[in-house]
Design a protein around this motif. Sequence first.
Motif, mmCIF file in Angstrom:
data_model
loop_
_atom_site.group_PDB
_atom_site.id
_atom_site.type_symbol
_atom_site.label_atom_id
_atom_site.label_comp_id
_atom_site.label_asym_id
_atom_site.label_seq_id
_atom_site.Cartn_x
_atom_site.Cartn_y
_atom_site.Cartn_z
ATOM 1 N N GLY A 177 0.913 -1.288 0.040
ATOM 2 C CA GLY A 177 -0.050 -0.176 0.187
ATOM 3 C C GLY A 177 0.872 1.238 0.027
ATOM 4 N N LEU A 181 1.093 3.911 -3.161
ATOM 5 C CA LEU A 181 0.768 5.419 -2.714
ATOM 6 C C LEU A 181 2.212 6.105 -3.151
ATOM 7 C CD1 LEU A 181 -1.093 7.870 -1.435
ATOM 8 C CD2 LEU A 181 0.248 7.103 0.382
ATOM 9 N N GLY A 185 1.904 9.187 -6.391
ATOM 10 C CA GLY A 185 2.280 10.380 -6.440
ATOM 11 C C GLY A 185 3.382 10.807 -7.035
#
Length: 199
Positions: A177, A181, A185
Motif C-alpha cells: 500500500g 501510494l 504520487g
Amino acid sequence: MDITKTDEKTVETAPEPKTEGSSEVEAATEATVERDAQAEPAEPADDASDDDSLEDDSLEDDSLDDDELEAETSTGVGAGGAAVVSAALGAVALTGTWTGKVVSERETLMGQISSQSAPPAQQISEIYGDAWHSTALVNGVFALLALVTAVLVLVLARPDRPVWVRAVALGGAVLGGLGLLLSVGTYFDLFLSLPTTGS
C-alpha cells in the motif's frame, strides 16, 4: 496300667482304608481339572484377535491423521509462501527493481534522441520526466501485486494457520500500500514536480 486307653488311641489314629468309590471320585475330579486346564487357553486367543483388530484400527486412524496433517501442511506452506512473496514485492516496490531501471534508461535515451533540437522545457520532460514516470509505473505494478497477494492471504487464510503467516501478509499489505501510494504520487507529480527553466 490301662491297656484300653492305648487301644482307643491306636484305633483313632489309624488311617481310613481307601474304598473303590473314593478312588473313582478322585479320578473324576482329576479328569475335570484336566479338561478345564485344556479349555482355558482358548480365551487368550480371542483376546489376541481383539488386540489385533484394535491395532489395525489404530493404524488406520494414524494413516488418516497423517493424510490430514499432510493436507494441512501443504495448504499452510502455500499460504506462508504467498505471505513472504507479498512482503518481498512490497519491499521491491519501495526500493526499485532492475526492470524499472532498464525502463527508465530506455526512456532517457529515447528522450535524448527525440529532443535534440527541442526547447529546454521539452527536453527536461522527455529526458527526465518520462524516465521518472516509467520507474514509478513499474514500481506501482510491483506494489499492486504485493497488495493483492497480501489481501488474498489475509482473506483466504484459515484461523488455524500459524500467526506468522498473517503477520508477514499484513507486513506485505502495508509495504504494498505504501509503495502504491508513492508510485501514484510520483507518476502524477504530486510530491515533486519537474524542474522548469526560465523564460
